[in-house]
Design an enzyme around this catalytic site. Structure first.
Site, PDB file in Angstrom:
ATOM      1  N   THR A 196       0.860  -1.195   0.000  1.00  0.00           N
ATOM      2  CA  THR A 196       0.000   0.000   0.000  1.00  0.00           C
ATOM      3  C   THR A 196       0.891   1.237   0.000  1.00  0.00           C
ATOM      4  O   THR A 196       1.967   1.220   0.574  1.00  0.00           O
ATOM      5  CB  THR A 196      -0.865  -0.012   1.289  1.00  0.00           C
ATOM      6  OG1 THR A 196      -1.807  -1.058   1.171  1.00  0.00           O
ATOM      7  CG2 THR A 196      -1.580   1.307   1.511  1.00  0.00           C
ATOM      8  N   ARG A 224     -14.789  -6.772  -0.089  1.00  0.00           N
ATOM      9  CA  ARG A 224     -14.071  -6.339   1.116  1.00  0.00           C
ATOM     10  C   ARG A 224     -13.410  -4.957   0.915  1.00  0.00           C
ATOM     11  O   ARG A 224     -12.761  -4.706  -0.090  1.00  0.00           O
ATOM     12  CB  ARG A 224     -12.999  -7.376   1.453  1.00  0.00           C
ATOM     13  CG  ARG A 224     -12.185  -7.053   2.711  1.00  0.00           C
ATOM     14  CD  ARG A 224     -10.875  -6.371   2.399  1.00  0.00           C
ATOM     15  NE  ARG A 224     -10.037  -6.198   3.596  1.00  0.00           N
ATOM     16  CZ  ARG A 224      -8.951  -5.431   3.630  1.00  0.00           C
ATOM     17  NH1 ARG A 224      -8.553  -4.795   2.561  1.00  0.00           N
ATOM     18  NH2 ARG A 224      -8.244  -5.317   4.739  1.00  0.00           N
ATOM     19  N   GLY A 226     -10.852  -2.170   2.887  1.00  0.00           N
ATOM     20  CA  GLY A 226      -9.911  -2.026   4.003  1.00  0.00           C
ATOM     21  C   GLY A 226      -9.975  -0.652   4.637  1.00  0.00           C
ATOM     22  O   GLY A 226     -10.965   0.072   4.495  1.00  0.00           O
ATOM     23  N   ASP A 227      -8.900  -0.304   5.314  1.00  0.00           N
ATOM     24  CA  ASP A 227      -8.856   0.979   6.032  1.00  0.00           C
ATOM     25  C   ASP A 227      -8.471   2.157   5.134  1.00  0.00           C
ATOM     26  O   ASP A 227      -8.777   3.303   5.452  1.00  0.00           O
ATOM     27  CB  ASP A 227      -7.844   0.888   7.176  1.00  0.00           C
ATOM     28  CG  ASP A 227      -6.440   0.543   6.668  1.00  0.00           C
ATOM     29  OD1 ASP A 227      -6.326  -0.356   5.799  1.00  0.00           O
ATOM     30  OD2 ASP A 227      -5.470   1.170   7.115  1.00  0.00           O
ATOM     31  N   GLY A 250      -5.820  -3.981   7.547  1.00  0.00           N
ATOM     32  CA  GLY A 250      -6.860  -2.959   7.564  1.00  0.00           C
ATOM     33  C   GLY A 250      -7.973  -3.147   8.581  1.00  0.00           C
ATOM     34  O   GLY A 250      -8.465  -2.172   9.154  1.00  0.00           O
TER      35      GLY A 250
HETATM   36  N1  ASP Z   1      -4.239  -1.510   4.757  1.00  0.00           N
HETATM   37  C1  ASP Z   1      -4.447  -2.199   3.523  1.00  0.00           C
HETATM   38  C2  ASP Z   1      -5.753  -2.936   3.588  1.00  0.00           C
HETATM   39  O1  ASP Z   1      -6.077  -3.502   4.610  1.00  0.00           O
HETATM   40  C3  ASP Z   1      -3.359  -3.172   3.194  1.00  0.00           C
HETATM   41  C4  ASP Z   1      -1.957  -2.700   3.488  1.00  0.00           C
HETATM   42  O2  ASP Z   1      -1.751  -1.587   3.908  1.00  0.00           O
HETATM   43  O3  ASP Z   1      -1.015  -3.473   3.309  1.00  0.00           O
HETATM   44  O4  ASP Z   1      -6.436  -2.983   2.594  1.00  0.00           O
END
Ligand code: ASP
Length: 329
Positions: A196, A224, A226-227, A250
């Site tokens: 990311t 799905r 994520g954050d 996330g």
């Molecule tokens: N935070 C990201 C997610 O959960 C993945 C990552 O940062 O590696 O989608």
């Protein structure tokens, strides 16, 4: 009333003092060790991180806004296959790419984000367009793709994001997934989401901004999210506290509102960004197995980049112009 003379006008025009500028970026956190990388891979990551951080910094030097700098730095990483954002994003269970991104303006607390988009070449540009060209904060799926198209952003076929490396990661992840049990996948194959990208910047006007862009997690299903596109979880910016971009597992970053919690500790408890970041990343998250890290910048140009994983791709140019590019602990 007598018009003011030029001399008088010059006298009353406040001298806009050029504030310190600074920028920090990340390219993901996870099990990144010296042993797991070849010299060529390491050199490639270092070069791309340096290119991205310098591109963002150059915009700040030219007097551009922190938002502009964040977007510029993220675009460089989105266009690189090395990172799990834009080109090179991970594959979903259904073997496509669904991308998430968000951006926030620390001056106004305006924010924009897109989630689960499939055709936008640079999702961070779409997040910014949501912030500036719509009355909304968050758009998702095909609607967000349609909005981006209407905005005239660069659109691509979903296969543009394909890379052999991520296809192989999907194959391995699927083989290891026991009945779609993501918890066991996390334990067995911890690198399945690494890469990311994010950036935080402080401009000459003293304004902070933060942004994050990702393909999410390999083999994710059922839409799905994520954050990264969630303001307060993966991204947060407020001139009165700090700017944060996160990377990691996330689900934990959402539950603990990581980015906003760090800034709240700075704002209401008077903590430094270093203290606040350390408490959340190495305390709150670590206690619950939430792996990852953040980059943090405050309005004085202080930078902190804590992570609880083995490594985090990261780079910064501080208020003294010092360039730093790091990968390992
Ligand atoms: N935070 C990201 C997610 O959960 C993945 C990552 O940062 O590696 O989608």
């Amino acid at each position: 009333m007598k018009p003011l003379s030029l001399a008088a006008l010059l006298f009353i025009t406040p001298i806009v003092s050029a504030n310190d500028i600074a920028i920090a970026i990340h390219g993901g956190a996870g099990t990144i060790t010296r042993q797991s990388m070849t010299a060529e891979q390491e050199a490639a990551y270092r070069a791309k991180l340096e290119e991205a951080v310098k591109a963002g910094y150059a915009r700040l030097q030219q007097g551009a806004s922190s938002l502009e700098a964040v977007q510029t730095a993220i675009n460089v990483m989105e266009d690189s296959e090395l990172f799990n954002a834009g080109k090179g994003a991970v594959f979903t269970w259904d073997e496509i790419h669904e991308l998430d991104a968000s951006i926030m303006d620390g001056r106004t607390r305006a924010a924009g984000s897109v989630a689960g988009v499939t055709q936008i070449k640079n999702p961070i540009n779409a997040a910014r367009a949501v912030m500036e060209q719509s009355v909304h904060v968050m758009l998702s799926g095909s609607g967000a793709d349609a909005f981006a198209r209407e905005q005239g952003l660069d659109m691509v076929d979903n296969s543009y994001f394909d890379t052999p490396r991520r296809r192989e990661a999907l194959r391995k992840a699927k083989a290891k997934m026991i009945k779609n049990d993501h918890a066991s996948l996390w334990q067995q194959h911890r690198d399945y989401k690494m890469g990311t990208v994010g950036a935080v910047a402080l401009d000459k006007q003293g304004n902070l901004a933060a942004g994050t862009s990702t393909g999410g997690m390999t083999a994710k299903r059922w839409g799905r999210i994520g954050d990264a596109p969630i303001i307060g979880a993966g991204t947060f910016a407020d001139n009165t506290s700090c700017a944060v971009s996160a990377t990691g597992h996330g689900e934990y970053f959402i539950r603990y509102q990581v980015a906003a919690d760090i800034c709240a500790r700075v704002k209401y408890q008077g903590k430094t960004i270093e203290q606040a970041g350390n408490e959340v990343i190495n305390g709150v998250l670590n206690a619950d197995a939430g792996e990852g890290g953040v980059i943090i910048l405050d309005s004085k140009g202080n930078i902190s980049m804590p992570f609880n994983s083995e490594g985090m791709y990261r780079a910064s140019i501080d208020k003294n112009g010092k360039v730093s590019v790091q990968i390992y602990r």
